[in-house]
Design a protein around this motif. Sequence first.
Motif, mmCIF file in Angstrom:
data_model
loop_
_atom_site.group_PDB
_atom_site.id
_atom_site.type_symbol
_atom_site.label_atom_id
_atom_site.label_comp_id
_atom_site.label_asym_id
_atom_site.label_seq_id
_atom_site.Cartn_x
_atom_site.Cartn_y
_atom_site.Cartn_z
ATOM 1 N N GLN A 1 -0.259 -4.198 6.241
ATOM 2 C CA GLN A 1 0.565 -3.385 7.128
ATOM 3 C C GLN A 1 0.942 -2.056 6.468
ATOM 4 O O GLN A 1 0.992 -1.018 7.127
ATOM 5 C CB GLN A 1 1.819 -4.161 7.541
ATOM 6 C CG GLN A 1 1.551 -5.273 8.522
ATOM 7 C CD GLN A 1 1.092 -4.726 9.857
ATOM 8 O OE1 GLN A 1 1.618 -3.751 10.360
ATOM 9 N NE2 GLN A 1 0.096 -5.368 10.441
ATOM 10 N N LEU A 2 1.211 -2.091 5.169
ATOM 11 C CA LEU A 2 1.520 -0.848 4.446
ATOM 12 C C LEU A 2 0.311 0.083 4.449
ATOM 13 O O LEU A 2 0.443 1.290 4.658
ATOM 14 C CB LEU A 2 1.957 -1.151 3.015
ATOM 15 C CG LEU A 2 3.254 -1.927 2.852
ATOM 16 C CD1 LEU A 2 3.544 -2.172 1.383
ATOM 17 C CD2 LEU A 2 4.416 -1.227 3.527
ATOM 18 N N ALA A 3 -0.869 -0.471 4.215
ATOM 19 C CA ALA A 3 -2.089 0.341 4.248
ATOM 20 C C ALA A 3 -2.274 0.976 5.612
ATOM 21 O O ALA A 3 -2.602 2.160 5.722
ATOM 22 C CB ALA A 3 -3.301 -0.513 3.887
ATOM 23 N N ASP A 4 -2.022 0.218 6.659
ATOM 24 C CA ASP A 4 -2.152 0.733 8.018
ATOM 25 C C ASP A 4 -1.179 1.892 8.257
ATOM 26 O O ASP A 4 -1.547 2.914 8.831
ATOM 27 C CB ASP A 4 -1.908 -0.402 9.009
ATOM 28 C CG ASP A 4 -2.141 0.021 10.440
ATOM 29 O OD1 ASP A 4 -3.237 0.548 10.736
ATOM 30 O OD2 ASP A 4 -1.234 -0.154 11.265
ATOM 31 N N ALA A 5 0.055 1.750 7.792
ATOM 32 C CA ALA A 5 1.070 2.787 7.992
ATOM 33 C C ALA A 5 0.746 4.054 7.206
ATOM 34 O O ALA A 5 0.859 5.167 7.722
ATOM 35 C CB ALA A 5 2.442 2.255 7.602
ATOM 36 N N VAL A 6 0.335 3.898 5.961
ATOM 37 C CA VAL A 6 0.071 5.061 5.106
ATOM 38 C C VAL A 6 -1.232 5.747 5.494
ATOM 39 O O VAL A 6 -1.307 6.978 5.512
ATOM 40 C CB VAL A 6 0.060 4.652 3.616
ATOM 41 C CG1 VAL A 6 -0.404 5.797 2.728
ATOM 42 C CG2 VAL A 6 1.450 4.183 3.190
ATOM 43 N N ASP A 7 -2.251 4.983 5.830
ATOM 44 C CA ASP A 7 -3.550 5.570 6.154
ATOM 45 C C ASP A 7 -3.540 6.357 7.456
ATOM 46 O O ASP A 7 -4.497 7.077 7.745
ATOM 47 C CB ASP A 7 -4.636 4.494 6.183
ATOM 48 C CG ASP A 7 -4.994 3.979 4.794
ATOM 49 O OD1 ASP A 7 -4.535 4.584 3.798
ATOM 50 O OD2 ASP A 7 -5.700 2.970 4.702
ATOM 51 N N ASP A 8 -2.471 6.256 8.238
ATOM 52 C CA ASP A 8 -2.342 7.093 9.428
ATOM 53 C C ASP A 8 -2.073 8.555 9.073
ATOM 54 O O ASP A 8 -2.252 9.435 9.903
ATOM 55 C CB ASP A 8 -1.224 6.578 10.338
ATOM 56 C CG ASP A 8 -1.674 5.411 11.192
ATOM 57 O OD1 ASP A 8 -2.889 5.177 11.294
ATOM 58 O OD2 ASP A 8 -0.811 4.723 11.758
ATOM 59 N N LEU A 9 -1.618 8.813 7.861
ATOM 60 C CA LEU A 9 -1.416 10.192 7.414
ATOM 61 C C LEU A 9 -2.777 10.838 7.176
ATOM 62 O O LEU A 9 -3.653 10.217 6.582
ATOM 63 C CB LEU A 9 -0.594 10.225 6.120
ATOM 64 C CG LEU A 9 0.876 9.867 6.259
ATOM 65 C CD1 LEU A 9 1.508 9.638 4.892
ATOM 66 C CD2 LEU A 9 1.613 10.970 6.992
ATOM 67 N N PRO A 10 -2.959 12.081 7.598
ATOM 68 C CA PRO A 10 -4.296 12.682 7.489
ATOM 69 C C PRO A 10 -4.764 12.983 6.073
ATOM 70 O O PRO A 10 -5.952 13.005 5.812
ATOM 71 C CB PRO A 10 -4.169 13.976 8.303
ATOM 72 C CG PRO A 10 -2.718 14.260 8.364
ATOM 73 C CD PRO A 10 -1.998 12.947 8.273
ATOM 74 N N ASP A 11 -3.865 13.208 5.126
ATOM 75 C CA ASP A 11 -4.276 13.646 3.792
ATOM 76 C C ASP A 11 -3.970 12.639 2.695
ATOM 77 O O ASP A 11 -3.994 12.983 1.517
ATOM 78 C CB ASP A 11 -3.592 14.982 3.465
ATOM 79 C CG ASP A 11 -4.013 16.067 4.446
ATOM 80 O OD1 ASP A 11 -5.223 16.201 4.680
ATOM 81 O OD2 ASP A 11 -3.132 16.762 4.985
#
Length: 161
Positions: A80-90
């Motif tokens: 879930q953390l990966a999903d939340a952070v990977d939504d950031l473009p950079d």
Amino acid sequence: MAMKPSPDNDGRDRGAAREPDAAIVDEAAAALRSYADRAWAGASRRILDHVLTATRRSRPVRAASPDGTVHVSDQVVTMQLADAVDDLPDVRLARARLDLRDDLLVAITVGVSVRYPERIHPLADEVRRRVVTRVREVLGPVRPPVTAADVAVEVDDVTPP
């Protein structure tokens, strides 16, 4: 295998003519590239099915629900953390470490890769905010709550623009 220059190409003029041995090597390389082992495709599917159904060890993380305390796998929290952070473009999440006291989440360390030349401090603040928000969404209102001060952001890599 030793390769000798042919009589018409003594090796001094490398760009003018190709050696016969080079043509054979090129032909063999092309044949190998086009070769597809059909049995591997079936084995690959069986291996993947087995891996996906394998039981993995995980630690329980305390969560709150309207019915009381429940536990969530640390792997679920990490995904879930990966999903939340990977939504950031950079930014991309490279790793996450959950620090537990018994089954209570007390701190999180995330390693990220950041695209150059993005400013790291504002991105780290946004990563912290997203991590805290997602933990709250996944675990509910646990006490004490995980705050931005409990989230360490480490830059593991900088990627080209």
